[in-house]
Design a protein around this motif. Structure first.
Motif, PDB file in Angstrom:
ATOM      1  N   PRO A  89       0.817  -1.227   0.000  1.00 41.63           N
ATOM      2  CA  PRO A  89       0.000   0.000   0.000  1.00 41.63           C
ATOM      3  C   PRO A  89       0.847   1.272   0.000  1.00 41.63           C
ATOM      4  O   PRO A  89       0.592   2.188   0.766  1.00 41.63           O
ATOM      5  N   GLU A  90       1.819   1.330  -0.851  1.00 42.05           N
ATOM      6  CA  GLU A  90       2.666   2.510  -1.047  1.00 42.05           C
ATOM      7  C   GLU A  90       2.945   2.631  -2.540  1.00 42.05           C
ATOM      8  O   GLU A  90       2.787   1.666  -3.291  1.00 42.05           O
ATOM      9  N   TYR A  91       3.368   3.819  -2.936  1.00 43.11           N
ATOM     10  CA  TYR A  91       3.774   3.995  -4.329  1.00 43.11           C
ATOM     11  C   TYR A  91       5.299   3.984  -4.371  1.00 43.11           C
ATOM     12  O   TYR A  91       5.963   4.922  -3.909  1.00 43.11           O
ATOM     13  N   GLN A  92       5.867   2.885  -4.877  1.00 45.02           N
ATOM     14  CA  GLN A  92       7.308   2.705  -4.932  1.00 45.02           C
ATOM     15  C   GLN A  92       7.708   2.410  -6.373  1.00 45.02           C
ATOM     16  O   GLN A  92       7.032   1.661  -7.076  1.00 45.02           O
ATOM     17  N   THR A  93       8.814   2.988  -6.771  1.00 46.17           N
ATOM     18  CA  THR A  93       9.410   2.675  -8.066  1.00 46.17           C
ATOM     19  C   THR A  93      10.703   1.901  -7.855  1.00 46.17           C
ATOM     20  O   THR A  93      11.163   1.715  -6.721  1.00 46.17           O
ATOM     21  N   GLU A  94      11.299   1.456  -8.943  1.00 48.89           N
ATOM     22  CA  GLU A  94      12.568   0.729  -8.826  1.00 48.89           C
ATOM     23  C   GLU A  94      13.641   1.607  -8.216  1.00 48.89           C
ATOM     24  O   GLU A  94      14.445   1.167  -7.377  1.00 48.89           O
TER      25      GLU A  94
ATOM     26  N   ASP B   4      11.993  -7.110 -13.781  1.00 48.96           N
ATOM     27  CA  ASP B   4      11.548  -6.142 -14.796  1.00 48.96           C
ATOM     28  C   ASP B   4      11.060  -4.886 -14.080  1.00 48.96           C
ATOM     29  O   ASP B   4       9.911  -4.822 -13.624  1.00 48.96           O
ATOM     30  N   PRO B   5      11.913  -3.869 -13.946  1.00 48.57           N
ATOM     31  CA  PRO B   5      11.515  -2.689 -13.162  1.00 48.57           C
ATOM     32  C   PRO B   5      10.571  -1.783 -13.944  1.00 48.57           C
ATOM     33  O   PRO B   5      10.636  -1.662 -15.175  1.00 48.57           O
TER      34      PRO B   5
ATOM     35  N   GLN C   2       5.984  -3.753 -10.572  1.00 48.47           N
ATOM     36  CA  GLN C   2       7.381  -4.168 -10.630  1.00 48.47           C
ATOM     37  C   GLN C   2       7.420  -5.679 -10.846  1.00 48.47           C
ATOM     38  O   GLN C   2       6.819  -6.440 -10.083  1.00 48.47           O
ATOM     39  N   GLY C   3       8.114  -6.123 -11.900  1.00 48.82           N
ATOM     40  CA  GLY C   3       8.193  -7.539 -12.208  1.00 48.82           C
ATOM     41  C   GLY C   3       9.260  -8.231 -11.386  1.00 48.82           C
ATOM     42  O   GLY C   3      10.392  -7.750 -11.282  1.00 48.82           O
ATOM     43  N   ILE C   4       8.930  -9.369 -10.786  1.00 47.75           N
ATOM     44  CA  ILE C   4       9.873 -10.167 -10.002  1.00 47.75           C
ATOM     45  C   ILE C   4       9.901 -11.572 -10.578  1.00 47.75           C
ATOM     46  O   ILE C   4       8.989 -11.994 -11.306  1.00 47.75           O
ATOM     47  N   ASP C   5      10.978 -12.316 -10.228  1.00 45.66           N
ATOM     48  CA  ASP C   5      11.178 -13.643 -10.824  1.00 45.66           C
ATOM     49  C   ASP C   5      10.817 -14.774  -9.874  1.00 45.66           C
ATOM     50  O   ASP C   5      11.306 -15.899 -10.043  1.00 45.66           O
ATOM     51  N   GLY C   6       9.995 -14.531  -8.884  1.00 44.09           N
ATOM     52  CA  GLY C   6       9.591 -15.572  -7.952  1.00 44.09           C
ATOM     53  C   GLY C   6       8.307 -15.194  -7.248  1.00 44.09           C
ATOM     54  O   GLY C   6       7.891 -14.029  -7.241  1.00 44.09           O
TER      55      GLY C   6
END
Length: 453
Positions: free
Chosen positions: A335-340, A386-387, A398-402
């Motif tokens: 519940p926050e706005y975070q970027t890479e 994948d940011p 934000q794309g993650i691999d797991g």
């Protein structure tokens, strides 16, 4: 439109009846009233029927020729104030509707401008003439501008002699003519409605600690964050809609959350490699709708989206439990706005950062690893792969691999209970026995007693 379809249905239904009644009154089917019902002025014809004026107009046509100034359908459909139109169609305002319609009918035949009597020269405006209408104490002012253009009060005659019959004529005008009495009645009713619509204010509350009146909270400006935490606005279950929360969204639609969620899901599909995540949000759960409503209420979200390879590693048991897809996805929503950039700067500075998730009370841990951001720990950790797939100021993907799991579930497994070993507790001696053994020990006699060994 419904208004028009309803009107045409009434006209087709009433046409034989009206023709029969007119023929009984020595008026044939070629009457101007029958032509009005069968003309393209369907809105005016329906209003005449709603106002119950057919019998009045029949009696008038029996004795006089009439001239009807009929507004075009667009003037009654699109150009008319909806509140005024609603006012006219209310049964209690029948007299106002009758006055309005009768003010468009003159009990004499008025044809083209060249037949009007006036002192003006041909091609120049004539002096205006006043004609009494069927409405009580109401007159129309006609003025011919030239041989082809003429005005009726504030309206302009667009189709002169649109319909002609032996007992009357219909001229098409561009706007509706509203008598002053009808306008005053509408304004009076509207003022009464606005006064009656004032909501009563509750009695003031007293603060029990200070014994003073509580001051109401100031209204939050548009664009400010909501007053309640996001957990109070979440749905209590996966199939229920979120509870309303005060914020800049709601009926004013400062944020269109549904559109933003649809945009980021389309972005996932076009980006490629995140179809499983999009399918769970839209088809397997109702989280897409819930996320849209949360964003509409002013909340922000960061989505940690596992790619298709990571989602393929989920077992059937992990997804078959009731509510398990929602719980897995809730753990991937921050519940926050975070970027890479913001997350990487945070882990670079603080080492480890714990972010709240929508799955209370679990948090997700982030730390720096190999020049990237690593979420979780152990075998179920995932890297920021994948940011900034989607960033619009309200939703960040934000794309993650797991696939991430809370630590409690990660450490859960079959617990083997070993048999406790037998523990021999040495009995504690009393103070008197210890003193006696000490005295015997000083003489070298303590070895003779078992209790002192």
């Amino acid at each position: 439109m419904y208004f028009r379809i309803y009107g045409v249905t009434i006209l087709l239904f009433l046409l034989p009846t009206l023709t029969f009644s007119l023929s009984q009154g020595q008026i044939n089917s070629n009457s101007i009233l029958v032509a009005l019902l069968d003309s393209h002025y369907t809105e005016v014809a329906e209003l005449v029927e709603k106002a119950m004026l057919l019998q009045t107009l029949e009696n008038t046509v029996m004795n006089n020729n009439i001239t009807i100034f009929a507004p075009r359908n667009e003037a009654l459909e699109r150009d008319l104030d909806p509140d005024f139109k609603r006012f006219l169609l209310e049964p209690r305002n029948l007299q106002s509707l009758q006055t309005l319609l009768l003010s468009h009918i003159v009990p004499k035949r008025i044809i083209k401008p060249e037949y009007l009597t006036g002192t003006g020269k041909p091609g120049r405006p004539n002096n205006p003439t006043r004609h009494r209408t069927l409405a009580p104490n109401h007159h129309l002012t006609l003025q011919s501008l030239n041989l082809t253009h003429w005005n009726v009060d504030s309206s302009r005659v667009m189709n002169p002699d649109s319909v002609t019959r032996p007992d009357g004529v219909i001229h098409g005008i561009d706007t509706l003519l509203i008598p002053r009495s009808v306008q005053d009645e509408f304004n009076r009713r509207r003022n009464l409605i606005s006064i009656a619509a004032v909501k009563p204010e509750p009695s003031p509350e007293v603060d029990p600690r200070t014994h003073r009146l509580k001051k109401p909270a100031p209204a939050s400006p548009a664009g400010s964050p909501p007053a309640l935490p996001i957990y109070d606005a979440m749905a209590p279950g996966p199939s229920l809609a979120p509870a309303p929360a005060p914020g800049p969204g709601g009926p004013r639609h400062h944020f269109n959350g549904e559109k933003q969620v649809k945009d980021f899901i389309h972005t996932l599909l076009h980006y490629g490699g995140y179809n499983e995540m999009a399918d769970i949000l839209v088809n397997l759960t109702s989280l897409a709708t819930e996320m849209g409503r949360l964003v509409s209420e002013g909340y922000v979200l960061t989505v940690l989206a596992p790619n298709d390879e990571a989602m393929a590693k989920l077992t059937t048991d992990q997804l078959s439990e009731p509510g398990s897809p929602e719980q897995i996805m809730y753990y991937h929503l921050i519940p926050e706005y975070q970027t890479e950039e913001s997350m990487y700067n945070a882990v670079r500075r603080f080492g480890k950062v714990r972010y709240d998730t929508l799955r209370l009370p679990h948090k997700v841990t982030a730390q720096e690893a190999d020049g990237s951001v690593k979420f979780g720990h152990g075998d179920t950790s995932a890297y920021l792969f994948d940011p900034d797939i989607y960033t619009d100021g309200r939703i960040s993907v934000q794309g993650i691999d797991g696939v991430l799991f809370p630590p409690q579930e990660e450490e859960a497994g079959p617990v083997t209970r070993s048999k406790p070993a037998k523990v021999v507790v040495k009995q504690r001696r009393g103070k008197l026995l210890e003193t006696a053994c000490w005295m015997l020990g000083s003489f070298g006699q303590n070895s003779r007693f078992i209790s002192c060994q």
